[in-house]
Design an enzyme around this catalytic site. Structure first.
Site, PDB file in Angstrom:
ATOM      1  N   GLY A 224      40.250  43.721  41.526  1.00  0.00           N
ATOM      2  CA  GLY A 224      39.612  44.959  41.986  1.00  0.00           C
ATOM      3  C   GLY A 224      40.571  45.761  42.849  1.00  0.00           C
ATOM      4  O   GLY A 224      41.780  45.479  42.877  1.00  0.00           O
ATOM      5  N   ASN A 225      40.071  46.756  43.538  1.00  0.00           N
ATOM      6  CA  ASN A 225      40.902  47.491  44.495  1.00  0.00           C
ATOM      7  C   ASN A 225      40.027  47.993  45.638  1.00  0.00           C
ATOM      8  O   ASN A 225      38.838  47.706  45.687  1.00  0.00           O
ATOM      9  CB  ASN A 225      41.669  48.622  43.803  1.00  0.00           C
ATOM     10  N   ARG A 226      40.617  48.721  46.567  1.00  0.00           N
ATOM     11  CA  ARG A 226      39.923  49.023  47.833  1.00  0.00           C
ATOM     12  C   ARG A 226      39.063  50.279  47.789  1.00  0.00           C
ATOM     13  O   ARG A 226      38.555  50.715  48.823  1.00  0.00           O
ATOM     14  CB  ARG A 226      40.971  49.173  48.939  1.00  0.00           C
ATOM     15  N   SER A 227      38.899  50.876  46.650  1.00  0.00           N
ATOM     16  CA  SER A 227      38.098  52.104  46.612  1.00  0.00           C
ATOM     17  C   SER A 227      36.628  51.797  46.893  1.00  0.00           C
ATOM     18  O   SER A 227      36.052  50.875  46.325  1.00  0.00           O
ATOM     19  CB  SER A 227      38.228  52.770  45.240  1.00  0.00           C
ATOM     20  N   ALA A 291      39.506  54.995  41.264  1.00  0.00           N
ATOM     21  CA  ALA A 291      40.738  54.198  41.310  1.00  0.00           C
ATOM     22  C   ALA A 291      40.650  53.211  40.136  1.00  0.00           C
ATOM     23  O   ALA A 291      40.089  52.125  40.262  1.00  0.00           O
ATOM     24  CB  ALA A 291      40.842  53.472  42.637  1.00  0.00           C
TER      25      ALA A 291
END
Ligand code: PMT
Length: 427
Positions: A224-227, A291
């Site tokens: 995943g990512n931090r968005s 993102a």
């Protein structure tokens, strides 16, 4: 001056940003109870008081209950909202003025803006609900009735005052409705309120993407990512409030659906591509704030991967570039992308703009404090296809959304764009 309310929506407050305006009447002592109900319902609440209100309720009480500073002064300094009344006006999803004195009603009805509360009410596009409170003689004065009618005509919500004992000790109409009645009527007002009509984006249909995409490794783990989705939701929410028909394709987020926006939730980049391309034909413009994961797992395991070896390698393959796919098919549509960089990144943003056939790119440095992922503010630079560069100061994401939507509106107008299909957006 009577409005009837009948239906109650559940969970309507969760994630809502509510601005509670408190003005100078004895009923201000009930403001903390209204605030508590709003907070218990899951709303983020900020309080603005008039000077007179501070004579009746302690700002410190409201500060503790809301966990935010209480503002009274139009010219107060705030890091979060550089121009306080405009920042708060953009921040709010809903404004409740309780109690509203006859003086405040008159000021709002006549568009005065010489204190913080009246200035932000004049600036906001959020719905405003007025719960008046005064002595009966005052309430029945033709001037006050006229101001009440004017507020209704202007689209304000109106909470009818109740009958009972008044501040003077006499009995009659005019005491402020009870806190639970005010909150319930706010829900009903929102439920029955038409999405904004005649806003400056009323003739536009918009696709917005937001949040992260998650790429499954196995049934337990993912990349995943931090968005958090805050930036994209701010764009969708403001576009809806300004009259656009908005289809929001969102990766997994903890945010609640913006009012009046059609929301489609997806998980992976592949799903986001399908959802975005399905509605793209029917929109005038797309703003891609998501993102999107650049890589996905070639063959996600159908079972939990066991912790057996010292190292584990994942075989990743490149995801489709959604922006580039839309760019290939955009014709006269306006296409806006974001560039999330960890350096100033002007050249990389320009390269993305060209490669993805974007009309505008919004560059943000995600390492900068108060910008990029998760924060409520952002600092962006807008670069268009003619290489015009506009750097904006750090501001609330809602304010960034407005500046960006101004550009989208102007680009659409310069192309004489009309939606390809007049039908509501549906995938
Ligand atoms: O959600 P928040 O917590 O509020 O954070 C906001 C944000 C930092 C996510 C947002 O401001 C932002 O920068 N969004 C774009 C993030 C990103 O993926 O940037 P990029 O430089 O990697 O991609 C460039 C553009 O191509 C973006 O518009 C992206 O949506 C798009 N893209 C990228 C990869 C891909 N496979 N498909 C795409 O469409």
């Amino acid at each position: 001056m009577t409005v009837r309310f009948s239906v109650m929506r559940e969970d309507w407050l969760r994630g809502k940003r509510v601005l509670l305006g408190v003005t100078g009447g004895i009923a201000a002592y009930k403001a903390p109870f209204i605030l508590r109900l709003l907070v218990q319902g899951g709303a983020d609440v900020r309080v603005v008081m008039t000077e007179a209100a501070t004579q009746f309720a302690a700002p410190a009480t409201l500060e503790v209950l809301s966990r935010h500073p209480v503002y009274t002064d139009l010219f107060a300094r705030s890091d979060e909202f550089p121009v306080l009344h405009v920042g708060l006006a953009h921040w709010a999803d809903l404004v409740i003025v309780a109690p509203a004195t006859a003086n405040t009603m008159a000021r709002i009805a006549h568009g005065l803006a010489d204190d913080l509360l009246s200035a932000l009410i004049l600036s906001t596009t959020a719905p405003v609900i007025v719960a008046s409170a005064m002595e009966e003689e005052m309430l029945l004065k033709p001037q006050v009735q006229e101001n009440g009618r004017k507020l209704l005509e202007l689209g304000f919500g109106w909470v009818e005052p109740a009958s009972g004992e008044l501040a003077s000790g006499s009995f009659g109409r005019g005491r402020m409705a009870e806190p639970d009645a005010i909150v319930a009527q706010a829900a009903e007002f929102l439920a029955h309120r038409q999405p904004s009509q005649g806003g400056d984006l009323a003739d536009l249909a918009l696709l917005v993407t937001a949040g992260p995409t998650l790429e499954d490794i196995d049934p337990v783990r993912y990349i995943g990512n931090r968005s958090t989705g805050k930036m994209g939701y701010a764009i969708a929410s403001r576009a809806g409030e300004r009259g656009a028909r908005v289809h929001l394709v969102s990766g997994p987020t903890a945010l609640s659906d913006p009012v009046g926006v059609e929301v489609q939730r997806v998980r992976s980049a592949a799903q986001m591509l399908v959802a975005a391309t399905a509605v793209f034909d029917g929109v005038d413009a797309a703003v891609l704030a998501a993102a999107v994961a650049d890589y996905t797992v070639r063959s996600p395991s159908t079972e939990k991967i066991k912790r057996e070896s010292e190292t584990l390698s994942l075989d990743l393959v490149r995801n489709p570039d959604i922006a580039a796919v839309l760019g290939e098919h955009k014709k006269e549509k306006v296409l806006v992308g974001f560039a999330a960089e960890t350096e100033p990144g002007f050249d990389r943003a320009r390269e993305k703009l060209r490669r993805k056939k974007l009309d505008l790119i919004v560059l943000n440095n995600v390492l900068e404090e108060g910008a990029g992922f998760a924060s409520d503010t952002n600092r962006v630079t807008l670069i268009d296809a003619a290489d015009e560069v506009v750097s904006l100061p750090r501001m609330a994401k809602l304010a960034v959304a407005d500046r960006l939507l101004d550009r989208v509106r102007d680009l659409c107008r310069s192309r004489g764009r009309k939606p390809d299909k007049a039908a509501p957006l549906k995938s």
